[in-house]
Design a protein around this motif. Structure first.
Motif, PDB file in Angstrom:
ATOM      1  N   TYR A  79       8.902   7.519  -3.174  1.00  0.00           N
ATOM      2  CA  TYR A  79       7.514   7.179  -2.949  1.00  0.00           C
ATOM      3  C   TYR A  79       7.576   5.798  -2.145  1.00  0.00           C
ATOM      4  O   TYR A  79       8.716   5.059  -2.202  1.00  0.00           O
ATOM      5  CB  TYR A  79       6.544   7.015  -4.055  1.00  0.00           C
ATOM      6  N   PRO A  80       6.660   5.293  -1.289  1.00  0.00           N
ATOM      7  CA  PRO A  80       6.852   4.157  -0.637  1.00  0.00           C
ATOM      8  C   PRO A  80       6.493   3.201  -1.472  1.00  0.00           C
ATOM      9  O   PRO A  80       5.795   3.150  -2.315  1.00  0.00           O
ATOM     10  CB  PRO A  80       5.807   4.166   0.709  1.00  0.00           C
ATOM     11  N   ILE A  81       7.207   2.142  -1.464  1.00  0.00           N
ATOM     12  CA  ILE A  81       7.125   0.859  -2.507  1.00  0.00           C
ATOM     13  C   ILE A  81       6.459  -0.259  -1.923  1.00  0.00           C
ATOM     14  O   ILE A  81       6.141  -1.044  -2.755  1.00  0.00           O
ATOM     15  CB  ILE A  81       8.722   0.678  -2.967  1.00  0.00           C
ATOM     16  N   TYR A  82       6.137  -0.375  -0.387  1.00  0.00           N
ATOM     17  CA  TYR A  82       5.470  -1.110  -0.089  1.00  0.00           C
ATOM     18  C   TYR A  82       3.984  -0.529   0.580  1.00  0.00           C
ATOM     19  O   TYR A  82       4.114   0.111   0.995  1.00  0.00           O
ATOM     20  CB  TYR A  82       6.159  -2.097   0.931  1.00  0.00           C
ATOM     21  N   PRO A  86       0.976  -3.815   5.254  1.00  0.00           N
ATOM     22  CA  PRO A  86       0.713  -5.106   4.191  1.00  0.00           C
ATOM     23  C   PRO A  86      -0.528  -5.875   4.789  1.00  0.00           C
ATOM     24  O   PRO A  86      -0.425  -6.244   6.242  1.00  0.00           O
ATOM     25  CB  PRO A  86       1.724  -5.612   3.904  1.00  0.00           C
ATOM     26  N   THR A  87      -1.040  -6.517   3.981  1.00  0.00           N
ATOM     27  CA  THR A  87      -1.861  -7.567   4.334  1.00  0.00           C
ATOM     28  C   THR A  87      -0.970  -8.888   4.880  1.00  0.00           C
ATOM     29  O   THR A  87       0.012  -8.864   4.209  1.00  0.00           O
ATOM     30  CB  THR A  87      -3.152  -8.134   3.586  1.00  0.00           C
ATOM     31  N   GLU A  88      -1.623  -9.778   5.448  1.00  0.00           N
ATOM     32  CA  GLU A  88      -0.793 -11.089   5.785  1.00  0.00           C
ATOM     33  C   GLU A  88      -0.449 -11.736   4.517  1.00  0.00           C
ATOM     34  O   GLU A  88       0.936 -11.952   4.224  1.00  0.00           O
ATOM     35  CB  GLU A  88      -1.579 -11.890   6.495  1.00  0.00           C
ATOM     36  N   ALA A  89      -1.319 -11.742   3.403  1.00  0.00           N
ATOM     37  CA  ALA A  89      -0.984 -12.505   1.989  1.00  0.00           C
ATOM     38  C   ALA A  89       0.004 -11.611   1.443  1.00  0.00           C
ATOM     39  O   ALA A  89       0.957 -12.288   0.836  1.00  0.00           O
ATOM     40  CB  ALA A  89      -2.415 -12.543   1.290  1.00  0.00           C
ATOM     41  N   SER A 166      13.188  -8.792 -20.061  1.00  0.00           N
ATOM     42  CA  SER A 166      13.028  -7.642 -19.280  1.00  0.00           C
ATOM     43  C   SER A 166      12.778  -7.772 -17.815  1.00  0.00           C
ATOM     44  O   SER A 166      12.423  -8.892 -17.533  1.00  0.00           O
ATOM     45  CB  SER A 166      12.051  -6.759 -19.703  1.00  0.00           C
ATOM     46  N   ILE A 167      13.064  -6.703 -17.046  1.00  0.00           N
ATOM     47  CA  ILE A 167      12.696  -6.916 -15.568  1.00  0.00           C
ATOM     48  C   ILE A 167      12.395  -5.573 -15.082  1.00  0.00           C
ATOM     49  O   ILE A 167      13.366  -4.557 -15.099  1.00  0.00           O
ATOM     50  CB  ILE A 167      13.762  -7.463 -14.765  1.00  0.00           C
ATOM     51  N   GLY A 168      11.215  -5.393 -14.557  1.00  0.00           N
ATOM     52  CA  GLY A 168      10.898  -4.134 -13.901  1.00  0.00           C
ATOM     53  C   GLY A 168      11.891  -4.013 -12.617  1.00  0.00           C
ATOM     54  O   GLY A 168      12.005  -4.866 -12.036  1.00  0.00           O
ATOM     55  N   GLN A 169      12.173  -2.795 -12.285  1.00  0.00           N
ATOM     56  CA  GLN A 169      13.110  -2.560 -11.361  1.00  0.00           C
ATOM     57  C   GLN A 169      12.936  -1.344 -10.553  1.00  0.00           C
ATOM     58  O   GLN A 169      13.417  -0.363 -10.717  1.00  0.00           O
ATOM     59  CB  GLN A 169      14.515  -2.653 -11.568  1.00  0.00           C
ATOM     60  N   ILE A 170      12.247  -1.533  -9.377  1.00  0.00           N
ATOM     61  CA  ILE A 170      11.779  -0.247  -8.214  1.00  0.00           C
ATOM     62  C   ILE A 170      13.340  -0.185  -7.556  1.00  0.00           C
ATOM     63  O   ILE A 170      13.308   1.003  -6.929  1.00  0.00           O
ATOM     64  CB  ILE A 170      10.385  -0.713  -7.629  1.00  0.00           C
TER      65      ILE A 170
END
Ligand SMILES: Cc1cc2nc3c(=O)[nH]c(=O)nc-3n(C[C@H](O)[C@H](O)[C@H](O)COP(=O)(O)O)c2cc1C
Length: 224
Positions: A79-82, A86-89, A166-170
């Motif tokens: 699935y697309p991860i971004y 995206p907005t500028e922010a 821990s760390i989430g990892q896409i």
């Protein structure tokens, strides 16, 4: 010693260097027993978790190491991860996140191979001795995906309470086929992300990196 929810939220941060100290399976079971209380739309509880330690994690790390080539040979992301667009922010925050991490390892922006090798640390779980992989059913909609995020944060806060990092990892999505093969996960399931789990290495400066956050005024509107 227990800590408050506020303390857990304030002190949790992504761990990117772990000690090899094993995490007892009983502790991970206890944490998931509690995390299953996470809320979800209509109580659907869409989370499907695979917790991986020991010999199986060693096999997974070896299998991904064998695939960690330059140039990369990535699986298609499920699935697309971004955001698109995206907005500028959003774009500015994503850029800053990358710079902060590569910068903390002294990897220059132009060093494409160095950046790739850094990314591959994700697939060695940054040295962590445990990991959890979260999967979604192909029919899950946006609401179920949001519920997966709620579950993930619930687990991360409980890990913090237990003194674990821990760390989430896409980034595991680029090797989602290997994850499914090694764990025997049915092909229909969609890998949401990995979560490396272990005791943070206090000597590694990367764990001292604190990611900033937008001010309240940037994201919250109060109506009275
Ligand atoms: C679902 C999810 C996926 C993530 N994927 C990655 C990843 O693949 N690699 C990585 O280094 N960090 C990853 N992160 C960590 C974020 O970059 C991090 O949460 C963010 O920069 C804020 O920093 P903090 O967690 O230290 O507060 C992920 C976080 C989440 C919640």
């Amino acid at each position: 010693m227990t800590i408050s929810v506020t303390e857990a939220i304030r002190t949790r941060r992504s761990t990117r260097a772990f000690l090899p100290t094993p995490v007892p399976e009983g502790l991970l079971r206890e944490i998931l027993e509690t995390a299953r209380r996470a809320p979800s739309n209509s109580n659907i509880q869409p989370w499907l978790a695979h917790v991986v330690t020991g010999e199986t994690l060693a096999r997974l790390k070896a299998a991904t190491a064998a695939r960690s080539t330059v140039p990369p040979a990535f699986d298609e992301r499920p699935y697309p991860i971004y955001p698109d667009p995206p907005t500028e922010a959003q774009e500015a925050r994503r850029f800053a996140c990358g710079e902060r991490q590569y910068g903390s390892r002294g990897i220059a922006r132009e060093d494409v191979e160095g950046r790739l090798r850094y990314v591959y640390n994700n697939h060695q779980c940054f040295g962590a001795p445990a990991a959890m992989f979260l999967f979604a059913e192909p029919g899950d909609g946006l609401s179920q995906w949001a519920d997966l995020g709620i579950f993930l944060q619930t687990v991360m806060l409980l890990l913090t309470e237990a003194g674990l990092g821990s760390i989430g990892q896409i980034s595991w999505s680029v090797f989602n086929r290997t994850v499914k093969d090694v764990l025997g996960v049915p092909d229909r399931l969609v890998l949401y992300c990995g979560l490396s789990i272990g005791y943070p290495d206090p000597a590694d400066p990367i764990n001292a990196v604190v990611a900033d956050r937008a001010e309240l005024s940037e994201f919250a509107t109060f109506h009275d």
